[in-house]
Enzyme design. Sequence first.
Site, PDB file in Angstrom:
ATOM      1  N   LYS A 233       1.042  -1.269  -0.075  1.00 11.48           N
ATOM      2  CA  LYS A 233       0.071   0.037  -0.167  1.00 11.48           C
ATOM      3  C   LYS A 233       1.007   1.127  -0.147  1.00 11.48           C
ATOM      4  O   LYS A 233       1.441   1.529   1.058  1.00 11.48           O
ATOM      5  CB  LYS A 233      -0.959   0.088   1.172  1.00 11.48           C
ATOM      6  CG  LYS A 233      -2.125   1.087   1.120  1.00 11.48           C
ATOM      7  CD  LYS A 233      -2.470   1.724   2.473  1.00 11.48           C
ATOM      8  CE  LYS A 233      -1.955   2.877   3.083  1.00 11.48           C
ATOM      9  NZ  LYS A 233      -1.862   4.046   2.115  1.00 11.48           N
TER      10      LYS A 233
ATOM     11  N   GLY B  50       7.208   4.558   8.027  1.00 13.67           N
ATOM     12  CA  GLY B  50       6.547   5.885   8.208  1.00 13.67           C
ATOM     13  C   GLY B  50       6.554   6.342   9.418  1.00 13.67           C
ATOM     14  O   GLY B  50       7.741   6.257  10.222  1.00 13.67           O
ATOM     15  N   SER B  51       5.571   6.944  10.102  1.00  7.73           N
ATOM     16  CA  SER B  51       5.810   8.052  11.497  1.00  7.73           C
ATOM     17  C   SER B  51       5.941   6.865  12.572  1.00  7.73           C
ATOM     18  O   SER B  51       5.251   5.733  12.691  1.00  7.73           O
ATOM     19  CB  SER B  51       4.695   8.714  11.458  1.00  7.73           C
ATOM     20  OG  SER B  51       3.555   8.181  11.676  1.00  7.73           O
ATOM     21  N   THR B  52       6.518   7.434  13.741  1.00  6.56           N
ATOM     22  CA  THR B  52       6.518   6.302  14.913  1.00  6.56           C
ATOM     23  C   THR B  52       5.334   6.439  15.484  1.00  6.56           C
ATOM     24  O   THR B  52       5.000   4.974  16.045  1.00  6.56           O
ATOM     25  CB  THR B  52       7.406   7.463  15.830  1.00  6.56           C
ATOM     26  OG1 THR B  52       8.956   7.278  15.266  1.00  6.56           O
ATOM     27  CG2 THR B  52       7.528   6.436  17.202  1.00  6.56           C
TER      28      THR B  52
ATOM     29  N   VAL C 257       2.123   5.814  13.847  1.00  6.49           N
ATOM     30  CA  VAL C 257       1.495   4.751  13.232  1.00  6.49           C
ATOM     31  C   VAL C 257       2.250   3.542  13.343  1.00  6.49           C
ATOM     32  O   VAL C 257       1.578   2.528  13.625  1.00  6.49           O
ATOM     33  CB  VAL C 257       1.676   5.270  11.733  1.00  6.49           C
ATOM     34  CG1 VAL C 257       0.690   3.928  11.274  1.00  6.49           C
ATOM     35  CG2 VAL C 257       0.445   6.517  11.613  1.00  6.49           C
TER      36      VAL C 257
ATOM     37  N   GLU D 144      10.340   0.868  10.236  1.00  7.85           N
ATOM     38  CA  GLU D 144      11.104   2.022  10.009  1.00  7.85           C
ATOM     39  C   GLU D 144      10.709   3.053  10.141  1.00  7.85           C
ATOM     40  O   GLU D 144       9.558   3.892   9.221  1.00  7.85           O
ATOM     41  CB  GLU D 144      11.858   2.015   8.426  1.00  7.85           C
ATOM     42  CG  GLU D 144      12.618   0.687   8.094  1.00  7.85           C
ATOM     43  CD  GLU D 144      14.064   0.684   8.505  1.00  7.85           C
ATOM     44  OE1 GLU D 144      14.393   1.475   9.122  1.00  7.85           O
ATOM     45  OE2 GLU D 144      14.139  -0.683   8.606  1.00  7.85           O
TER      46      GLU D 144
ATOM     47  N   CYS E  93      13.884  10.693   6.096  1.00 12.13           N
ATOM     48  CA  CYS E  93      13.594  10.375   7.691  1.00 12.13           C
ATOM     49  C   CYS E  93      14.975  10.677   8.389  1.00 12.13           C
ATOM     50  O   CYS E  93      14.918  10.919   9.676  1.00 12.13           O
ATOM     51  CB  CYS E  93      13.339   8.721   7.699  1.00 12.13           C
ATOM     52  SG  CYS E  93      14.133   8.016   6.558  1.00 12.13           S
TER      53      CYS E  93
ATOM     54  N   GLU F 262       9.714  15.601  15.279  1.00 13.04           N
ATOM     55  CA  GLU F 262      10.101  15.286  13.799  1.00 13.04           C
ATOM     56  C   GLU F 262       9.157  16.450  12.912  1.00 13.04           C
ATOM     57  O   GLU F 262       7.986  16.490  12.936  1.00 13.04           O
ATOM     58  CB  GLU F 262       9.959  14.094  13.383  1.00 13.04           C
ATOM     59  CG  GLU F 262      10.226  13.921  11.876  1.00 13.04           C
ATOM     60  CD  GLU F 262      10.171  12.567  11.370  1.00 13.04           C
ATOM     61  OE1 GLU F 262       9.091  11.904  11.632  1.00 13.04           O
ATOM     62  OE2 GLU F 262      11.150  11.972  10.845  1.00 13.04           O
TER      63      GLU F 262
HETATM   64  P1  NAP Z   1       2.497   7.872   7.934  1.00  9.55           P
HETATM   65  O1  NAP Z   1       1.453   8.901   8.336  1.00  9.55           O
HETATM   66  O2  NAP Z   1       3.056   7.118   9.369  1.00  9.55           O
HETATM   67  O3  NAP Z   1       2.119   6.939   7.022  1.00  9.55           O
HETATM   68  C1  NAP Z   1       3.050   5.984   6.389  1.00  9.55           C
HETATM   69  C2  NAP Z   1       1.921   4.788   5.673  1.00  9.55           C
HETATM   70  O4  NAP Z   1       1.265   4.453   6.797  1.00  9.55           O
HETATM   71  C3  NAP Z   1       1.290   5.765   4.860  1.00  9.55           C
HETATM   72  O5  NAP Z   1       0.946   4.716   3.569  1.00  9.55           O
HETATM   73  C4  NAP Z   1      -0.059   5.862   5.535  1.00  9.55           C
HETATM   74  O6  NAP Z   1      -1.323   5.836   4.528  1.00  9.55           O
HETATM   75  C5  NAP Z   1      -0.094   4.578   6.158  1.00  9.55           C
HETATM   76  N1  NAP Z   1      -0.910   4.610   7.568  1.00  9.55           N
HETATM   77  C6  NAP Z   1      -1.529   5.628   8.386  1.00  9.55           C
HETATM   78  N2  NAP Z   1      -2.326   5.243   9.247  1.00  9.55           N
HETATM   79  C7  NAP Z   1      -2.288   3.924   9.029  1.00  9.55           C
HETATM   80  C8  NAP Z   1      -2.963   2.856   9.908  1.00  9.55           C
HETATM   81  N3  NAP Z   1      -3.448   3.134  10.974  1.00  9.55           N
HETATM   82  N4  NAP Z   1      -2.870   1.707   9.775  1.00  9.55           N
HETATM   83  C9  NAP Z   1      -2.078   1.127   8.499  1.00  9.55           C
HETATM   84  N5  NAP Z   1      -1.417   2.238   7.862  1.00  9.55           N
HETATM   85  C10 NAP Z   1      -1.557   3.297   8.042  1.00  9.55           C
HETATM   86  O7  NAP Z   1       3.979   8.589   7.621  1.00  9.55           O
HETATM   87  P2  NAP Z   1       3.999   9.788   6.544  1.00  9.55           P
HETATM   88  O8  NAP Z   1       3.322  11.115   7.076  1.00  9.55           O
HETATM   89  O9  NAP Z   1       3.467   9.303   5.258  1.00  9.55           O
HETATM   90  O10 NAP Z   1       5.603   9.742   6.284  1.00  9.55           O
HETATM   91  C11 NAP Z   1       6.428  10.419   6.947  1.00  9.55           C
HETATM   92  C12 NAP Z   1       6.936   9.681   8.380  1.00  9.55           C
HETATM   93  O11 NAP Z   1       7.672   8.632   7.697  1.00  9.55           O
HETATM   94  C13 NAP Z   1       8.029  10.284   8.886  1.00  9.55           C
HETATM   95  O12 NAP Z   1       7.649  10.250  10.328  1.00  9.55           O
HETATM   96  C14 NAP Z   1       9.245   9.814   8.589  1.00  9.55           C
HETATM   97  O13 NAP Z   1      10.223   9.955   9.516  1.00  9.55           O
HETATM   98  C15 NAP Z   1       9.065   8.407   8.285  1.00  9.55           C
HETATM   99  N6  NAP Z   1       9.932   7.898   7.419  1.00  9.55           N
HETATM  100  C16 NAP Z   1      10.573   6.798   7.970  1.00  9.55           C
HETATM  101  C17 NAP Z   1      11.510   6.344   7.294  1.00  9.55           C
HETATM  102  C18 NAP Z   1      12.694   5.296   7.508  1.00  9.55           C
HETATM  103  O14 NAP Z   1      13.068   4.558   6.651  1.00  9.55           O
HETATM  104  N7  NAP Z   1      12.855   5.029   9.108  1.00  9.55           N
HETATM  105  C19 NAP Z   1      11.654   6.554   5.776  1.00  9.55           C
HETATM  106  C20 NAP Z   1      10.849   7.621   5.290  1.00  9.55           C
HETATM  107  C21 NAP Z   1       9.911   7.946   6.138  1.00  9.55           C
HETATM  108  P3  NAP Z   1      -1.649   7.505   4.379  1.00  9.55           P
HETATM  109  O15 NAP Z   1      -0.998   7.796   3.279  1.00  9.55           O
HETATM  110  O16 NAP Z   1      -3.225   7.376   3.896  1.00  9.55           O
HETATM  111  O17 NAP Z   1      -1.568   8.231   5.278  1.00  9.55           O
END
Ligand code: NAP
Length: 499
Positions: free
Chosen positions: A194, A247-249, A251, A269, A303, A400
């Site tokens: 997804k 994604g975010s910490t 979620v 991650e 990230c 962040e």
């Molecule tokens: P996010 O809100 O956590 O979303 C990440 C993914 O999870 C999206 O596909 C999102 O769908 C999905 N999601 C949201 N709520 C969910 C739920 N309840 N159940 C299952 N899936 C769910 O993060 P983001 O805003 O897209 O990205 C930014 C974050 O990602 C930052 O915190 C960044 O540090 C982190 N990140 C980490 C890395 C790493 O490798 N460590 C790399 C890149 C980014 P939607 O698109 O519909 O919200």
Amino acid sequence: MSQSQTPDRPELAAIREHMIIDGKPCTEGSGQTVPVYDPATGAVIAHQIEAGPAQVDQAVQAARRAFTGSAWGDMVPAGRERLLLNLADLLEQHGDELARLETLNNGKLLPLSHGLEVAAGAQWLRYMAGWATKLSGDTLSLSIPFPPGVKYNAYTRLEPVGVVAAIVPWNFPLLMAIWKIAPAVATGCTIVLKPAEETPLTAIRLAELALEAGFPPGVINVITGRGEVTGAALVAHPGVNKISFTGSTEVGRLIGRQAMDDMKRVSLELGGKSPVIIMDDCDVELAVQGAAGAIFFNQGQVCTAGSRLFVQRGIYDKVVAGLAKVAESLTIGSGFDPATQIGPMVSARHRERVMSYIDLGRAEGGRVLAGGQAYEGDGFFVRPTVFAELAPDARVVREEIFGPVVVAASFDTEDQAVAMANDTRFGLGASIWSNDLNRVNRLVPRIQAGTVWVNTHNMLDPHMPFGGVKQSGIGREHGRAAVEAYLESKSVCIAYPAT
Ligand code: NAP
Ligand code: MG
């Protein structure tokens, strides 16, 4: 849209508004669609389907059938290697279309889409292709002393974990899809991916190219929709064996909890607030450029973005003034314009979030050395911003932001630098800028991070493990570590008579 209508805009011809389930386009969804934007103009460019529980179930069932079916289950490792290599070639053949599609949908600079989505994507596919034929368990010498006259032969088999649910963010959409898909299929797993709701377009094209490359239907499925609907249904599905999430910490924590309830395997991650530590013996010009690249690359939507800058007191003023000068000099605009150095934030919502942190930083007493104001125009732009003089407990220092916003502070001693760098709940990346080998050797083990760079920042390689400590996640991507995360070890113990 047909190709002939858009000869000069190949990215428009590449837009798909369907999902790929069991090798076929799927246009059925929950009844909802989610708009997809061009963040440089704010225009709607597509409407993605939202997969409801029924489509999530179809995709997981398709992946389950493919996992046990003979076309995939009986394929020799060299067959999986060949398919990954085919996909890498197709990615490059469609490189222009894919890079332009990514810039259209994500806003990133076109050269970055070419280099870091397409070229790096092909590199990761080829690297992981090599692992398919190099997986091996161990032979074991056992010491079991009974019953008398019996001996044992034992070994471990590495077996694919099964159906993988992969959920990725929007900052490197195509590359992150490949970071999940490549090790999963190299090991013989099947996958349901997804993408983020903001950036679904290149993942769908990738799934189409995977079919062209020869992957059997159902091995690589892509479903679209919002996280709380489609993502949550995927995570909860009992047919999923492993969840791989970036994604975010916040979620990630939800997903980790759910995974434990069902005992699914999970890799997380997550976010970061990575420190850039500049020592007074460094090459100052290199360090200034390095600090700017660490935070402004991809508009800070990285990230491991170097969002906390710590500079040794003797060179603090010089470094911070240099960084502010770079920030003010960067050209803001569309990722398609070759002059652009800073593209838009991915969405209007994200721009508002970043701007609210900038306002908060000012309210928390931060001195703005560069940027700090909104950027006029239709796209979702934010000016690169440098803050100084914020207290260590300011929210802008601790949370962040995921945008082009850096907070600077000075230190005197190595001990202070370590304490300030580690004063965070995150632990993803860090960089040290110094030419003193002894200092570097003392500092590296003391920094709490999954990756420590020295005289560079944000550099990744398919062979170098990547992931976080503390609240930046669990597990590692890339290298052998990523491959092992998609495998279960089965111990086989065979008794036989000694004579
Ligand atoms: P996010 O809100 O956590 O979303 C990440 C993914 O999870 C999206 O596909 C999102 O769908 C999905 N999601 C949201 N709520 C969910 C739920 N309840 N159940 C299952 N899936 C769910 O993060 P983001 O805003 O897209 O990205 C930014 C974050 O990602 C930052 O915190 C960044 O540090 C982190 N990140 C980490 C890395 C790493 O490798 N460590 C790399 C890149 C980014 P939607 O698109 O519909 O919200
Ligand atoms: Mg989101």
